[in-house]
Design a protein around this motif. Structure first.
Motif, PDB file in Angstrom:
ATOM      1  N   ASN A  51      40.414  -7.483 -19.113  1.00 45.16           N
ATOM      2  CA  ASN A  51      40.159  -6.300 -18.447  1.00 45.16           C
ATOM      3  C   ASN A  51      39.035  -6.278 -17.806  1.00 45.16           C
ATOM      4  O   ASN A  51      38.832  -5.444 -16.580  1.00 45.16           O
ATOM      5  N   ASP A  52      37.853  -6.729 -18.276  1.00 39.32           N
ATOM      6  CA  ASP A  52      36.644  -6.887 -17.474  1.00 39.32           C
ATOM      7  C   ASP A  52      36.723  -7.732 -16.048  1.00 39.32           C
ATOM      8  O   ASP A  52      36.222  -7.346 -15.173  1.00 39.32           O
ATOM      9  N   ASP A  53      37.645  -8.709 -16.186  1.00 46.41           N
ATOM     10  CA  ASP A  53      37.814  -9.490 -14.951  1.00 46.41           C
ATOM     11  C   ASP A  53      38.805  -8.928 -14.008  1.00 46.41           C
ATOM     12  O   ASP A  53      38.824  -9.303 -12.798  1.00 46.41           O
ATOM     13  N   ALA A  54      39.507  -7.913 -14.545  1.00 50.07           N
ATOM     14  CA  ALA A  54      40.496  -7.270 -13.509  1.00 50.07           C
ATOM     15  C   ALA A  54      39.861  -6.591 -12.121  1.00 50.07           C
ATOM     16  O   ALA A  54      38.680  -5.858 -12.567  1.00 50.07           O
ATOM     17  N   PRO A  55      40.488  -6.746 -10.903  1.00 54.01           N
ATOM     18  CA  PRO A  55      39.934  -6.155  -9.830  1.00 54.01           C
ATOM     19  C   PRO A  55      39.904  -4.658 -10.133  1.00 54.01           C
ATOM     20  O   PRO A  55      40.817  -4.138 -10.303  1.00 54.01           O
ATOM     21  N   LYS A  56      38.781  -4.187  -9.753  1.00 51.72           N
ATOM     22  CA  LYS A  56      38.513  -2.434  -9.624  1.00 51.72           C
ATOM     23  C   LYS A  56      39.393  -2.096  -8.364  1.00 51.72           C
ATOM     24  O   LYS A  56      39.415  -2.899  -7.466  1.00 51.72           O
ATOM     25  N   ASP A  57      39.797  -0.907  -8.361  1.00 49.43           N
ATOM     26  CA  ASP A  57      40.580  -0.205  -7.381  1.00 49.43           C
ATOM     27  C   ASP A  57      39.515   0.328  -6.447  1.00 49.43           C
ATOM     28  O   ASP A  57      39.369   1.451  -6.453  1.00 49.43           O
ATOM     29  N   VAL A  58      38.672  -0.531  -5.395  1.00 48.38           N
ATOM     30  CA  VAL A  58      37.796  -0.175  -4.474  1.00 48.38           C
ATOM     31  C   VAL A  58      38.606   0.469  -3.254  1.00 48.38           C
ATOM     32  O   VAL A  58      39.338  -0.342  -2.563  1.00 48.38           O
ATOM     33  N   PRO A  59      38.470   1.575  -2.645  1.00 51.13           N
ATOM     34  CA  PRO A  59      38.858   1.871  -1.533  1.00 51.13           C
ATOM     35  C   PRO A  59      38.786   1.055  -0.401  1.00 51.13           C
ATOM     36  O   PRO A  59      37.675   0.481  -0.387  1.00 51.13           O
ATOM     37  N   THR A  60      39.637   0.859   0.594  1.00 51.52           N
ATOM     38  CA  THR A  60      39.564   0.023   1.761  1.00 51.52           C
ATOM     39  C   THR A  60      39.757   0.727   3.132  1.00 51.52           C
ATOM     40  O   THR A  60      40.623   1.666   3.047  1.00 51.52           O
ATOM     41  N   VAL A  61      39.191   0.312   3.974  1.00 52.67           N
ATOM     42  CA  VAL A  61      39.580   0.822   5.434  1.00 52.67           C
ATOM     43  C   VAL A  61      39.888  -0.397   6.326  1.00 52.67           C
ATOM     44  O   VAL A  61      39.479  -1.322   6.322  1.00 52.67           O
ATOM     45  N   SER A  62      41.074  -0.450   6.812  1.00 55.64           N
ATOM     46  CA  SER A  62      41.643  -1.323   7.778  1.00 55.64           C
ATOM     47  C   SER A  62      41.850  -0.871   9.099  1.00 55.64           C
ATOM     48  O   SER A  62      42.082   0.563   9.295  1.00 55.64           O
ATOM     49  N   ILE A  63      41.811  -1.691  10.408  1.00 49.15           N
ATOM     50  CA  ILE A  63      42.175  -1.256  11.670  1.00 49.15           C
ATOM     51  C   ILE A  63      43.253  -2.452  12.009  1.00 49.15           C
ATOM     52  O   ILE A  63      43.246  -3.360  11.633  1.00 49.15           O
ATOM     53  N   ALA A  64      44.242  -1.633  12.974  1.00 46.86           N
ATOM     54  CA  ALA A  64      45.255  -2.517  13.265  1.00 46.86           C
ATOM     55  C   ALA A  64      44.937  -2.323  14.946  1.00 46.86           C
ATOM     56  O   ALA A  64      44.716  -1.376  15.639  1.00 46.86           O
ATOM     57  N   VAL A  65      44.776  -3.798  15.527  1.00 46.84           N
ATOM     58  CA  VAL A  65      44.642  -3.845  17.224  1.00 46.84           C
ATOM     59  C   VAL A  65      45.624  -4.642  17.758  1.00 46.84           C
ATOM     60  O   VAL A  65      45.947  -5.638  17.193  1.00 46.84           O
ATOM     61  N   PRO A  66      46.154  -4.535  18.830  1.00 49.85           N
ATOM     62  CA  PRO A  66      47.033  -5.062  19.561  1.00 49.85           C
ATOM     63  C   PRO A  66      46.582  -6.192  20.257  1.00 49.85           C
ATOM     64  O   PRO A  66      45.423  -6.382  20.985  1.00 49.85           O
ATOM     65  N   GLY A  67      47.272  -7.368  20.021  1.00 48.52           N
ATOM     66  CA  GLY A  67      46.976  -8.708  20.666  1.00 48.52           C
ATOM     67  C   GLY A  67      46.841  -8.789  22.186  1.00 48.52           C
ATOM     68  O   GLY A  67      46.442  -9.354  22.915  1.00 48.52           O
ATOM     69  N   SER A  68      47.747  -7.736  22.811  1.00 50.52           N
ATOM     70  CA  SER A  68      48.042  -7.695  24.204  1.00 50.52           C
ATOM     71  C   SER A  68      46.733  -7.111  24.984  1.00 50.52           C
ATOM     72  O   SER A  68      46.711  -7.650  26.218  1.00 50.52           O
ATOM     73  N   ILE A  69      45.820  -6.658  24.400  1.00 49.38           N
ATOM     74  CA  ILE A  69      44.608  -6.446  25.209  1.00 49.38           C
ATOM     75  C   ILE A  69      43.838  -7.692  25.436  1.00 49.38           C
ATOM     76  O   ILE A  69      42.999  -7.652  26.619  1.00 49.38           O
ATOM     77  N   ILE A  70      44.237  -9.051  24.835  1.00 52.52           N
ATOM     78  CA  ILE A  70      43.541 -10.122  25.425  1.00 52.52           C
ATOM     79  C   ILE A  70      44.264 -10.630  26.704  1.00 52.52           C
ATOM     80  O   ILE A  70      43.806 -11.129  27.538  1.00 52.52           O
ATOM     81  N   ASP A  71      45.643 -10.257  26.749  1.00 56.30           N
ATOM     82  CA  ASP A  71      46.390 -10.860  27.897  1.00 56.30           C
ATOM     83  C   ASP A  71      46.147 -10.157  29.147  1.00 56.30           C
ATOM     84  O   ASP A  71      46.476 -10.835  30.140  1.00 56.30           O
ATOM     85  N   ASN A  72      45.315  -9.117  29.049  1.00 59.17           N
ATOM     86  CA  ASN A  72      45.007  -8.351  30.309  1.00 59.17           C
ATOM     87  C   ASN A  72      43.648  -8.852  30.508  1.00 59.17           C
ATOM     88  O   ASN A  72      42.929  -8.405  31.791  1.00 59.17           O
ATOM     89  N   THR A  73      42.878  -9.838  30.160  1.00 62.49           N
ATOM     90  CA  THR A  73      41.484 -10.002  30.395  1.00 62.49           C
ATOM     91  C   THR A  73      41.809 -11.176  31.565  1.00 62.49           C
ATOM     92  O   THR A  73      42.831 -11.957  31.599  1.00 62.49           O
ATOM     93  N   GLN A  74      40.715 -11.137  32.429  1.00 60.73           N
ATOM     94  CA  GLN A  74      40.705 -12.211  33.524  1.00 60.73           C
ATOM     95  C   GLN A  74      40.411 -13.474  33.461  1.00 60.73           C
ATOM     96  O   GLN A  74      40.522 -14.417  34.158  1.00 60.73           O
ATOM     97  N   SER A  75      39.732 -13.939  32.341  1.00 61.57           N
ATOM     98  CA  SER A  75      39.267 -15.107  32.149  1.00 61.57           C
ATOM     99  C   SER A  75      38.823 -15.408  30.566  1.00 61.57           C
ATOM    100  O   SER A  75      38.879 -14.508  29.855  1.00 61.57           O
ATOM    101  N   LEU A  76      38.983 -16.668  30.333  1.00 63.96           N
ATOM    102  CA  LEU A  76      38.510 -17.020  28.893  1.00 63.96           C
ATOM    103  C   LEU A  76      37.170 -16.449  28.387  1.00 63.96           C
ATOM    104  O   LEU A  76      37.299 -15.982  27.275  1.00 63.96           O
TER     105      LEU A  76
END
Length: 365
Positions: A51-76
């Protein structure tokens, strides 16, 4: 809006082998008590330890970002700078997970990105963003061991460092350090040596394959030549135990519906927020978010979240307000016709900072 059911999933680590190492560690809860107490006492003690080793339920924040924003860049170089801005934003605002999603009409296995990233040529925008985000989150002393040379990493040296709490210098001591397992074994012991970025490697009491990223509990004994072996712990342990921000995880999703249904957390995201110029306008000081366990904030690409939703076969005939619990315009009265995604991330995370803090206070209370 009613809550939507999410399919349970497994948390994906930047190094997939890490979860196996953690599972092995959790299954080896050695008590170390050689006394001849009765069996009931031993069972109770073992259960208490679990029970001591069990993960605690700590709130998390995630973000979702589209990979397409890279396709619109003009150079590496510009693409690399853009990825660096997103990584900096995620770190500054203590984001726990970054989900990079494609705009594929149907779901595919995550191995699509793994296969694509093996080649230096024709790397998709999502694969590129996943690679750079993972690279920047990794402490500098581990990068050479965990990331082979790749064309997409050509300009990462010009990016400002994240300087996150787990990016420790060689002279710094901390309760936890990130490390990578080595080929060398511990002399006269069944263990593994781990490079944790100090002058000497540390020993852990597990036999692991080389090249595995692990989180090591360093303890209080700074003598690396003596004392018991260090322990490998889940990467969430520093935040759970000490409130230390320990970087973000990166996950790939083939489309926006996979962002939700393949959630890294077993219970799924319990509150979904979408951002758009077509969203509701609410002052940050007046915004009240419900208490949450796992919050997700999604950002759109050039044509917004609406395009991603329309192009997803799993979300046909749904609009954005049906997909998300809340839909906000975090920058009303904008002077420019468009706000770039990397700009929107900084603006929105600042906008949500106080509402999230207030929601977290209710969770603690």
């Amino acid at each position: 809006m009613g809550k939507k059911k999410k399919r349970a999933g497994l948390e994906l680590e930047p190094a997939p082998e890490l979860q196996e190492a953690i599972n092995n560690n959790e299954s080896q809860n050695v008590d170390g008590d050689d006394s001849h107490d009765n069996k009931k006492h031993k069972k109770n003690k073992k259960r208490d330890k679990q029970n001591d080793d069990a993960p605690k339920d700590v709130p998390t924040v995630s973000i979702a970002v589209p990979g397409s924003i890279i396709d619109n860049t003009q150079s590496l170089e510009l693409a690399t700078r853009l990825a660096g801005q997103i990584a900096r934003a995620a770190t500054i605002f203590r984001i726990d997970e970054v989900v990079i999603f494609d705009n594929k009409s149907s779901s595919h296995n995550n191995s699509h990105v793994s296969a694509a990233t093996k080649s230096n040529d024709n790397e998709s925008g999502a694969a590129f963003l996943v690679r750079i985000m993972r690279y920047l989150e990794t402490p500098q002393y581990l990068r050479k061991a965990l990331f082979p040379m790749h064309g997409s990493l050509r300009f990462v040296g010009m990016l400002p460092p994240l300087d996150a709490p787990h990016h420790l210098r060689k002279h710094e001591w901390a309760p936890y350090r990130e490390g990578v397992t080595l080929k060398e074994r511990v002399p006269n012991s069944a263990g593994t040596l781990v490079d944790v970025g100090l002058n000497k490697n540390v020993a852990v009491d597990q036999v692991l394959e080389p090249g595995v990223r692990v989180t090591v509990a360093m303890g209080t004994d700074r003598n690396l030549d003596a004392g018991p072996p260090r322990q490998i712990v889940p990467s969430c342990k520093p935040k759970e135990e000490s409130g230390i921000y320990w970087g973000y995880k990166v996950r790939y999703a083939p489309n926006i519906s996979s962002v939700f249904k393949d959630c890294s957390y077993k219970v799924g995201y319990d509150y979904l927020i979408g951002t758009s110029e077509h969203g509701d306008v609410v002052k940050s000081s007046e915004l009240t978010l419900p208490a949450f366990r796992h919050l997700l904030i999604a950002f759109g690409g050039l044509a917004g979240l609406e395009e991603s939703i329309e192009g997803d076969d799993n979300l046909k005939r749904k609009n954005a307000r049906e997909v998300f619990d809340s839909y906000f315009n975090t920058c009303p009265h904008q002077g420019s016709r468009t706000i770039r995604t990397e700009e929107a991330i900084f603006i929105s995370l600042q906008y949500f900072q106080e509402p999230i803090s207030r929601a977290l206070q209710r969770v603690v209370a």
